[in-house]
Design an enzyme around this catalytic site. Structure first.
Site, PDB file in Angstrom:
ATOM      1  N   ASP A   1       0.840  -1.188   0.000  1.00 33.32           N
ATOM      2  CA  ASP A   1       0.000   0.000   0.000  1.00 33.32           C
ATOM      3  C   ASP A   1       0.879   1.243   0.000  1.00 33.32           C
ATOM      4  O   ASP A   1       2.098   1.150   0.087  1.00 33.32           O
ATOM      5  CB  ASP A   1      -0.905   0.010   1.243  1.00 33.32           C
ATOM      6  CG  ASP A   1      -0.097  -0.037   2.531  1.00 33.32           C
ATOM      7  OD1 ASP A   1       0.300   1.043   3.021  1.00 33.32           O
ATOM      8  OD2 ASP A   1       0.172  -1.151   3.047  1.00 33.32           O
TER       9      ASP A   1
ATOM     10  N   ASP B   1       0.742   3.582   2.439  1.00 33.41           N
ATOM     11  CA  ASP B   1       0.574   4.161   3.760  1.00 33.41           C
ATOM     12  C   ASP B   1      -0.587   5.160   3.695  1.00 33.41           C
ATOM     13  O   ASP B   1      -1.611   4.846   3.071  1.00 33.41           O
ATOM     14  CB  ASP B   1       1.885   4.791   4.243  1.00 33.41           C
ATOM     15  CG  ASP B   1       1.957   4.887   5.766  1.00 33.41           C
ATOM     16  OD1 ASP B   1       1.675   3.868   6.426  1.00 33.41           O
ATOM     17  OD2 ASP B   1       2.292   5.952   6.296  1.00 33.41           O
TER      18      ASP B   1
END
Length: 292
Positions: free
Chosen positions: A211, A213
């Site tokens: 991802d 973050d």
């Protein structure tokens, strides 16, 4: 002088075993530093000794804070590990390091605060350098294996180790990215890397991006469902990478050209007559080379 190679893989979220081992068996290892995260899977891969330890335990029972890092590294050392490959999920602070990419980390910023970070303490004090906390030789092997497996891999990056278990706030994420210049963020490579260095083990970190973050304006907060979906794909890639390591590291190895296996030379400060016998007994595997 040569010794048998034993490649130890510490698997992170989503990776609880490795495929294709000959003579595979789960082995219990007793450590004076407590119980490791789980039994250790041992065997051979293309003729090279292998060991696999699920960092969170099978079934993911240990939180990042509660992983028994000292017991894990000590247990691998007791098994005869020469090289430790850490595989872990992470968030990315760089657009170019996209979900599904791998990053071969070479630096860390340690923001953890609730973990035991050293094998040494009062009674046997040691100061070990972690200026360069990963082994370039292992990094080379991981990079070559990743590229051969068709993985989009980035060589070099700074890993921000946070305590967790919560993910970052937007403000924290922006500081780590814009002010501190970090590349990825995770919760488990510290104190693991420091302990591996104290145990004189070559260590490489493979961060699997799941991802962005929470800094990215187009991706919002970390989404657990998306992370899990990416983890499944990353796990398959990681297994392919691991299968390529034996051919690149070989069944025998000589001394590490970067000195990882001699990290305790001149590190122990406590005078021999002042050392704690109980602590020395616990250090028999980690520091036996220099303690005699």
């Amino acid at each position: 002088m040569t010794q048998d190679t034993l490649i130890a893989v510490i698997g992170g979220s989503g990776i609880y075993d490795i495929d294709g081992l000959d003579d595979a068996s789960w082995t219990s290892v007793t450590s004076p530093w407590g119980a490791p995260s789980d039994q250790i899977l041992t065997g051979r891969l293309n003729g090279v000794k292998m060991a696999f330890l699920p960092r969170h335990g099978r079934g993911h029972v240990h939180s990042p804070t509660d992983v028994p890092y000292r017991a894990n590294i000590d247990a691998l050392k007791r098994l005869g590990a020469t090289d430790v490959i850490s595989v872990s999920a992470c968030g990315s602070f760089r657009e170019a390091m996209a979900p599904g990419d791998f990053v071969i980390v070479d630096q860390f910023i340690d923001r953890t605060f609730a973990r035991d970070k050293s094998f040494f303490s009062s009674g046997c004090v040691a100061h070990v350098s972690v200026a360069h906390p990963t082994c370039p030789r292992l990094g080379d092997a991981c990079e070559a294996a990743a590229r051969a497996a068709g993985i989009n891999v980035h060589r070099g990056g700074t890993y921000l180790a946070m305590e967790g278990p919560q993910f970052s706030s937007v403000a924290e994420s922006k500081i780590y990215r814009e002010v501190w210049g970090c590349d990825v963020i995770g919760m488990t490579n510290m104190p693991e890397a420091k302990l591996a260095r104290e145990a004189e083990l070559c260590y490489a970190s493979i961060a699997m991006v799941t991802d962005y973050d929470s800094w990215h304006p187009d991706h919002g907060a970390v989404d657990i469902a998306e992370i899990i979906a990416t983890l499944h794909g990353n796990s398959d890639k990681a297994r392919s990478l691991v299968k390529g390591l034996p051919a690149r590291l070989g069944a025998e190895r000589t001394a590490c050209p970067h000195g990882c296996d001699r990290a305790l030379d001149n590190a122990i400060m406590t005078a021999p007559d002042k050392r704690d016998p109980e602590l020395l007994a616990k250090l028999d595997a980690v520091a036996g080379r220099v303690l005699g």
